[in-house]
Design an enzyme around this catalytic site. Sequence first.
Site, PDB file in Angstrom:
ATOM      1  N   GLY A  51       1.522  -6.594  -9.886  1.00  0.00           N
ATOM      2  CA  GLY A  51       0.370  -5.963 -10.506  1.00  0.00           C
ATOM      3  C   GLY A  51      -0.418  -6.879 -11.422  1.00  0.00           C
TER       4      GLY A  51
ATOM      5  CD  GLU B 160       6.364  -0.974 -11.332  1.00  0.00           C
ATOM      6  OE1 GLU B 160       6.330   0.096 -10.700  1.00  0.00           O
ATOM      7  OE2 GLU B 160       5.585  -1.920 -11.106  1.00  0.00           O
TER       8      GLU B 160
ATOM      9  CG  ASN C 298       6.136   0.916  -4.630  1.00  0.00           C
ATOM     10  OD1 ASN C 298       6.135   2.120  -4.822  1.00  0.00           O
ATOM     11  ND2 ASN C 298       6.594   0.036  -5.519  1.00  0.00           N
ATOM     12  CD1 TRP C 299       1.360   4.070  -1.081  1.00  0.00           C
ATOM     13  CD2 TRP C 299       1.026   6.289  -1.100  1.00  0.00           C
ATOM     14  NE1 TRP C 299       0.822   4.421   0.127  1.00  0.00           N
ATOM     15  CE2 TRP C 299       0.606   5.783   0.149  1.00  0.00           C
ATOM     16  CE3 TRP C 299       0.909   7.665  -1.331  1.00  0.00           C
ATOM     17  CZ2 TRP C 299       0.081   6.594   1.157  1.00  0.00           C
ATOM     18  CZ3 TRP C 299       0.390   8.475  -0.332  1.00  0.00           C
ATOM     19  CH2 TRP C 299      -0.025   7.940   0.899  1.00  0.00           C
ATOM     20  CE  LYS C 300       4.083  -0.831  -7.849  1.00  0.00           C
ATOM     21  NZ  LYS C 300       3.986  -1.979  -8.746  1.00  0.00           N
TER      22      LYS C 300
ATOM     23  CD  GLU D  51       8.423  -5.627  -5.219  1.00  0.00           C
ATOM     24  OE1 GLU D  51       7.394  -5.458  -4.557  1.00  0.00           O
ATOM     25  OE2 GLU D  51       8.845  -4.797  -6.023  1.00  0.00           O
TER      26      GLU D  51
ATOM     27  CG  HIS E  88       9.888  -1.277  -8.081  1.00  0.00           C
ATOM     28  ND1 HIS E  88       9.280  -1.561  -9.283  1.00  0.00           N
ATOM     29  CD2 HIS E  88       9.084  -1.767  -7.119  1.00  0.00           C
ATOM     30  CE1 HIS E  88       8.130  -2.185  -9.036  1.00  0.00           C
ATOM     31  NE2 HIS E  88       7.991  -2.324  -7.734  1.00  0.00           N
TER      32      HIS E  88
ATOM     33  N   GLY F 227       2.070  -2.964  -3.456  1.00  0.00           N
ATOM     34  CA  GLY F 227       1.728  -1.940  -4.438  1.00  0.00           C
ATOM     35  C   GLY F 227       0.245  -1.619  -4.391  1.00  0.00           C
ATOM     36  N   GLY F 228      -0.513  -2.234  -5.296  1.00  0.00           N
ATOM     37  CA  GLY F 228      -1.934  -1.922  -5.441  1.00  0.00           C
ATOM     38  C   GLY F 228      -2.720  -1.908  -4.139  1.00  0.00           C
TER      39      GLY F 228
ATOM     40  CB  SER G  41      -0.359 -10.057  -6.808  1.00  0.00           C
ATOM     41  OG  SER G  41      -0.228  -9.478  -8.105  1.00  0.00           O
TER      42      SER G  41
HETATM   43  P1  PGA Z   1       1.712  -5.040  -6.474  1.00  0.00           P
HETATM   44  O1  PGA Z   1       3.115  -4.275  -6.556  1.00  0.00           O
HETATM   45  O2  PGA Z   1       1.458  -5.323  -5.001  1.00  0.00           O
HETATM   46  O3  PGA Z   1       0.715  -4.081  -7.047  1.00  0.00           O
HETATM   47  O4  PGA Z   1       1.840  -6.295  -7.244  1.00  0.00           O
HETATM   48  C1  PGA Z   1       4.183  -4.595  -5.714  1.00  0.00           C
HETATM   49  C2  PGA Z   1       5.368  -3.738  -6.042  1.00  0.00           C
HETATM   50  O5  PGA Z   1       5.655  -3.530  -7.237  1.00  0.00           O
HETATM   51  O6  PGA Z   1       6.060  -3.227  -5.146  1.00  0.00           O
END
Ligand code: PGA
Length: 251
Positions: A174, A98, A9-11, A168, A96, A235-236, A214
Amino acid sequence: MRKNIVAGNWKMNTTLPEGVKLAEEVNEALKGVNANCDVIICTPFTHLASVNAVIDPAKLGLGAENCADHAKGAYTGEVSAAMVASTGAKYVILGHSERRQYYGETSETLREKVALALENGLTPIFCIGEVLEERENGTFNEVVKTQIEEGLFNLSADDFGKIILAYEPVWAIGTGKTATADQAEDMHAHIRATIAAKYGNEVADNTSILYGGSCKPSNAAELFAKPDVDGGLIGGAALDAESFMGIVKAF
Ligand code: PGA
């Protein structure tokens, strides 16, 4: 049987040239690997068509990070499920945390998005998870169950079978603070039992439930070793081809 899946998930990261380069790097790295899982990257809308042109769909799936809750029309700035599908993308992340937290997405809008995604042949990667307060006050199992019931239990068993779930915990996204493998397994088993109670054991057994928050090369293997953890939403660590591949190889 359910699939193992590692999805990035590149966001809201990477410009178009940076994103195409990252996709090319992942695609190239996968050539030399017999991955024991499906590998997917979910990119910003602006990147989808260009990324689709440089990846091998047999090795690397492509998805969006959201889609609109309306089919088409006067919704300035929105991107429909049909538009996403027309780029060649096959997946879409929906719900998600967010999106729920910063853009006010509710179970009601998510039901519309899920329906439109399915109508357009996209596989939803549907996200659920509790916030820190809910983890600490012990309501997390109930919170996640309600998110699944409200967002997805209007679906037929056939349509539910097309959904990928991603658990999640919001406090782990994050933050560098991963859920322990046991915490993840407990929740994934609870999610699978919730699905089984509604749709039966076969549907529940066939549903892929990913962990996100994470996840990185150093902890992926321990998480993925758990029986109900069928992969990760990353994500990251998905923003660097080497670390993303480190997670893919954890299977
Ligand atoms: P993260 O994000 O791996 O940076 O914690 C995961 C996500 O929100 O999909």
